[in-house]
Design a protein around this motif. Structure first.
Motif, PDB file in Angstrom:
ATOM      1  N   GLU A  71       0.837  -1.202   0.000  1.00  0.00           N
ATOM      2  CA  GLU A  71       0.000   0.000   0.000  1.00  0.00           C
ATOM      3  C   GLU A  71       0.874   1.254   0.000  1.00  0.00           C
ATOM      4  OE1 GLU A  71      -0.190  -2.621   2.082  1.00  0.00           O
ATOM      5  OE2 GLU A  71      -2.188  -2.784   2.961  1.00  0.00           O
ATOM      6  N   SER A  72       1.962   1.237   0.771  1.00  0.00           N
ATOM      7  CA  SER A  72       2.875   2.389   0.813  1.00  0.00           C
ATOM      8  C   SER A  72       3.542   2.592  -0.543  1.00  0.00           C
ATOM      9  CB  SER A  72       3.955   2.182   1.879  1.00  0.00           C
ATOM     10  OG  SER A  72       3.399   2.206   3.165  1.00  0.00           O
ATOM     11  N   HIS A  73       3.918   1.494  -1.191  1.00  0.00           N
ATOM     12  CA  HIS A  73       4.563   1.584  -2.502  1.00  0.00           C
ATOM     13  C   HIS A  73       3.605   2.192  -3.532  1.00  0.00           C
ATOM     14  CE1 HIS A  73       7.360  -2.047  -1.391  1.00  0.00           C
ATOM     15  NE2 HIS A  73       7.469  -1.034  -0.549  1.00  0.00           N
ATOM     16  N   ILE A  74       2.387   1.666  -3.566  1.00  0.00           N
ATOM     17  CA  ILE A  74       1.389   2.162  -4.532  1.00  0.00           C
ATOM     18  C   ILE A  74       1.037   3.614  -4.230  1.00  0.00           C
ATOM     19  CG2 ILE A  74      -0.995   1.873  -5.336  1.00  0.00           C
ATOM     20  CD1 ILE A  74      -0.561  -1.204  -4.825  1.00  0.00           C
ATOM     21  N   ALA A  75       0.842   3.918  -2.940  1.00  0.00           N
ATOM     22  CA  ALA A  75       0.503   5.293  -2.537  1.00  0.00           C
ATOM     23  C   ALA A  75       1.644   6.247  -2.888  1.00  0.00           C
ATOM     24  CB  ALA A  75       0.204   5.337  -1.039  1.00  0.00           C
ATOM     25  N   GLY A  76       2.889   5.771  -2.746  1.00  0.00           N
ATOM     26  CA  GLY A  76       4.043   6.593  -3.112  1.00  0.00           C
ATOM     27  C   GLY A  76       4.053   6.912  -4.597  1.00  0.00           C
ATOM     28  N   VAL A  77       3.801   5.908  -5.432  1.00  0.00           N
ATOM     29  CA  VAL A  77       3.759   6.119  -6.879  1.00  0.00           C
ATOM     30  C   VAL A  77       2.664   7.117  -7.240  1.00  0.00           C
ATOM     31  CG1 VAL A  77       3.222   5.024  -9.091  1.00  0.00           C
ATOM     32  CG2 VAL A  77       4.800   3.918  -7.517  1.00  0.00           C
ATOM     33  N   ILE A  78       1.488   6.936  -6.662  1.00  0.00           N
ATOM     34  CA  ILE A  78       0.365   7.848  -6.933  1.00  0.00           C
ATOM     35  C   ILE A  78       0.724   9.275  -6.541  1.00  0.00           C
ATOM     36  CG2 ILE A  78      -1.996   8.455  -6.226  1.00  0.00           C
ATOM     37  CD1 ILE A  78      -2.497   5.362  -6.001  1.00  0.00           C
ATOM     38  N   SER A  79       1.321   9.448  -5.357  1.00  0.00           N
ATOM     39  CA  SER A  79       1.639  10.800  -4.884  1.00  0.00           C
ATOM     40  C   SER A  79       2.742  11.449  -5.724  1.00  0.00           C
ATOM     41  CB  SER A  79       2.009  10.788  -3.399  1.00  0.00           C
ATOM     42  OG  SER A  79       3.113   9.963  -3.164  1.00  0.00           O
ATOM     43  N   GLY A  80       3.721  10.652  -6.191  1.00  0.00           N
ATOM     44  CA  GLY A  80       4.751  11.193  -7.066  1.00  0.00           C
ATOM     45  C   GLY A  80       4.185  11.657  -8.398  1.00  0.00           C
ATOM     46  N   LEU A  81       3.290  10.853  -8.969  1.00  0.00           N
ATOM     47  CA  LEU A  81       2.637  11.234 -10.235  1.00  0.00           C
ATOM     48  C   LEU A  81       1.740  12.449 -10.049  1.00  0.00           C
ATOM     49  CD1 LEU A  81       1.684   7.677 -11.593  1.00  0.00           C
ATOM     50  CD2 LEU A  81       3.580   9.134 -12.341  1.00  0.00           C
ATOM     51  N   LEU A  82       1.045  12.487  -8.923  1.00  0.00           N
ATOM     52  CA  LEU A  82       0.160  13.619  -8.622  1.00  0.00           C
ATOM     53  C   LEU A  82       0.964  14.902  -8.455  1.00  0.00           C
ATOM     54  CD1 LEU A  82      -2.779  14.431  -8.104  1.00  0.00           C
ATOM     55  CD2 LEU A  82      -2.436  13.859  -5.694  1.00  0.00           C
ATOM     56  N   TYR A  83       2.122  14.808  -7.802  1.00  0.00           N
ATOM     57  CA  TYR A  83       2.967  15.992  -7.647  1.00  0.00           C
ATOM     58  C   TYR A  83       3.438  16.492  -9.018  1.00  0.00           C
ATOM     59  CZ  TYR A  83       6.536  19.262  -6.258  1.00  0.00           C
ATOM     60  OH  TYR A  83       7.268  20.415  -6.126  1.00  0.00           O
TER      61      TYR A  83
END
Length: 194
Positions: A163-175
């Protein structure tokens, strides 16, 4: 690349490394259960973990497995702007932590992997959102050396917060998307002023 430019980046990365080591030493030597400060999904006490969990690791091996990719990806993002590194890191830590708090399994989530995956996806996304040669070169480097990180997005690995890995990818793309929108808005304002 002048000395001051390099010194600043080395100081920041050294400071973060020392902080990670100090927290791990405290957790190892003293009867302080730092893991309780991780993200505990959908609990009021777990909200505090959003800000603390990236700096806490479950073991020395957990810390060492995160440290090298964290330092390399951080340095690559710092090559263009320390300010962007700071802003994007804060954004990634908060957004990925919030996503884990909202949607994560009922467990204690700790470690810098969400932050690392956020930096990873951001560096790759910059090649598509900024179209600069340096961003494309960095993205290709990241894909070549750290492309296997994509396996960390597959659920079901024991003791791993996917979940942390997926959430990290999402937040990086969102940024990356938000940063592109802000840059476009600023350029429109400059055109109107002209």
């Amino acid at each position: 690349m002048d000395r001051l430019w390099l010194k600043r980046r080395i100081y920041i990365l050294s400071g973060l490394t020392i902080l990670l080591f100090l927290l791990q030493i405290i957790g190892s030597l003293f009867p302080v259960h730092l893991l309780q400060y991780g993200i505990i999904p959908r609990s009021s006490e777990g909200l505090f973990g959003i800000f603390i969990s990236p700096f806490i690791h479950g073991s020395w091996s957990h810390l060492f497995s995160n440290l090298i990719p964290f330092l390399i990806l951080s340095f690559l993002l710092m090559t263009q702007s320390l300010r962007e590194y700071c802003y994007s890191s804060i954004f990634i830590i908060i957004i990925s932590g919030l996503l884990v708090w909202l949607f994560g399994r009922n467990a204690i989530h700790v470690g810098a992997s969400g932050w690392i995956f956020g930096l990873w996806s951001l560096l790759i996304a910059h090649a598509f959102t900024r179209h600069k040669i340096i961003d494309i070169v960095i993205a290709l480097f990241v894909l070549f050396y750290y492309g296997s990180m994509a396996y960390g997005l597959i659920p079901g690995q024991l003791g791993v917060s996917t979940e942390s890995h997926i959430a990290g990818v999402i937040s990086g793309l969102l940024y990356a998307w938000c940063a592109r929108k802000i840059i476009r808005r600023k350029s429109r304002v400059v055109e109107i002023i002209k």
